[in-house]
Design an enzyme around this catalytic site. Structure first.
Site, short mmCIF file in Angstrom:
data_model
loop_
_atom_site.label_atom_id
_atom_site.label_comp_id
_atom_site.label_asym_id
_atom_site.label_seq_id
_atom_site.Cartn_x
_atom_site.Cartn_y
_atom_site.Cartn_z
N ALA A 194 0.82 -1.21 0.00
CA ALA A 194 0.00 0.00 0.00
C ALA A 194 0.86 1.26 0.00
CB ALA A 194 -0.93 -0.01 1.22
N ALA A 239 5.06 -3.72 4.77
CA ALA A 239 5.35 -3.84 3.34
C ALA A 239 4.12 -4.25 2.53
CB ALA A 239 6.46 -4.85 3.11
N GLU A 240 3.00 -4.48 3.23
CA GLU A 240 1.79 -4.90 2.53
C GLU A 240 0.67 -3.87 2.76
OE1 GLU A 240 1.10 -9.23 2.38
OE2 GLU A 240 2.91 -9.41 3.60
N MET A 241 -0.29 -4.16 3.61
CA MET A 241 -1.42 -3.24 3.78
C MET A 241 -1.14 -2.16 4.82
SD MET A 241 -4.23 -6.28 3.35
CE MET A 241 -5.74 -5.35 3.15
N ASN A 243 1.27 -5.85 8.09
CA ASN A 243 2.63 -5.87 7.56
C ASN A 243 2.97 -4.53 6.91
OD1 ASN A 243 5.00 -6.32 5.98
ND2 ASN A 243 4.54 -8.50 5.89
#
Length: 324
Positions: free
Chosen positions: A94, A137-139, A135
């Site tokens: 994201a 690096a994710e959401m 996370n």
């Protein structure tokens, strides 16, 4: 009228009978090694329609990310029977410029596996669903409470959670993950390979049957067996020859046991032709290359072009077909 319909039905059944009578030895062998996919995932017996509907809505909702830009479906696309992945080496997060550290595995049939993620750090679908939302690096949501506060402010979710869990104040992070898992438990693929094992000799063509024979005879089934053709245990990547990329040590990162270095969960091969690129690091672009490299690394065998093409054809027969 009744007699005419009866005669037509009998004639139709006689025409179909040769397709299913006297199973080929290969069919019996395949059924013994793999079996067919069950119609229900473990835990699905407790999933209500309201819970599944809520889980699907959450799975598709970009508001679960820090800047409303990313949903679970962004990396694991299942819209219109999508492949359950985003077909990128590493999924973008994201937050601009951030990427996941491993290739996104498919969500189709995922609940049949012994654990989730390449390193098995999540015990089940519910546990897995909690990870990417937080996370960075994710959401990239900052905390479980931040997620709960955000979802609680949305009227439609207030009602949906109450209906799904039959309780007031039902919006919790645990229930959110539970609902997403309930939806994911509905993602069971259907394919021609199962049709073949159930008795339809014509479900696979000759090249696909040759590929199935080669897959068995080459020793691929030592790891890729069972209904999902894998996903049931951990194996060292580079069993015979070392894998080039040693930066990611796989299960060792979870257990810190030196014996687990370069061990990863054996990937499922159902529907695999739709999920390129391959391997945990997404470094292998085509299924042909993946088959050849895996045979070399794990079996110490170099497959010729025809055998490789046949195995790829067989694996393609496991592609999800929503018309079945």
């Amino acid at each position: 009228m009744f007699n005419a319909l009866k005669i037509t039905a009998i004639t139709f059944s006689l025409l179909l009978a040769p397709l299913f009578a006297h199973a080929e030895p290969l069919q019996d062998q395949a059924k013994a090694i793999f079996g067919t996919l069950p119609t229900m995932m473990p835990g699905a017996e407790n999933d209500s329609p309201a819970m599944i509907a809520l889980g699907k809505k959450l799975y598709m909702d970009k508001r679960l990310s820090v800047n409303d830009s990313q949903s679970c479906n962004s990396c694991h696309n299942v819209v219109d029977a999508g492949p359950g992945v985003d077909n990128t080496q590493f999924s973008p997060g994201a937050v601009a410029g951030k990427f996941g550290g491993r290739n996104a595995p498919t969500v189709w049939n995922a609940g049949f596996q012994l654990a989730q993620f390449w390193d098995g750090r999540a015990v089940d679908l519910k546990d897995q669903a909690k990870g990417p939302i937080l996370n960075p690096a994710e959401m990239a949501m900052p905390s479980e409470q931040a997620v709960v506060d955000k979802i609680s402010a949305i009227t439609e979710y207030q009602q949906a959670f109450e209906q799904a869990f039959d309780a007031n104040n039902a919006i919790t992070y645990d229930n959110l993950a539970h609902a997403i898992a309930a939806f994911e438990r509905t993602l069971i693929s259907k394919d021609r390979f199962d049709q073949y094992m159930l008795g339809d000799k014509t479900a696979l063509n000759e090249q696909e049957k040759n590929g199935l024979k080669a897959f068995i005879n080459a020793g691929c089934t030592a790891c890729h067996s069972g209904p999902t053709l894998g996903g049931t245990f951990y194996q060292k990547l580079g069993l015979v020859k070392p894998y080039t990329n040693q930066a990611d040590q796989g299960r060792f990162d979870v257990t810190k046991n030196p014996g687990d270095k370069m061990f990863f969960k054996v990937p499922m091969l159902r529907d695999v032709a739709r999920t390129a690129p391959y391997y945990h690091d997404g470094s292998v672009k085509t299924l042909t290359e993946a088959v050849q490299l895996m045979s070399s690394l794990q079996l110490g065998r170099d497959l010729d072009a025809q055998t490789t093409a046949d195995i790829v054809a067989f694996l393609t027969s496991t592609n999800h077909d929503r018309s079945l």
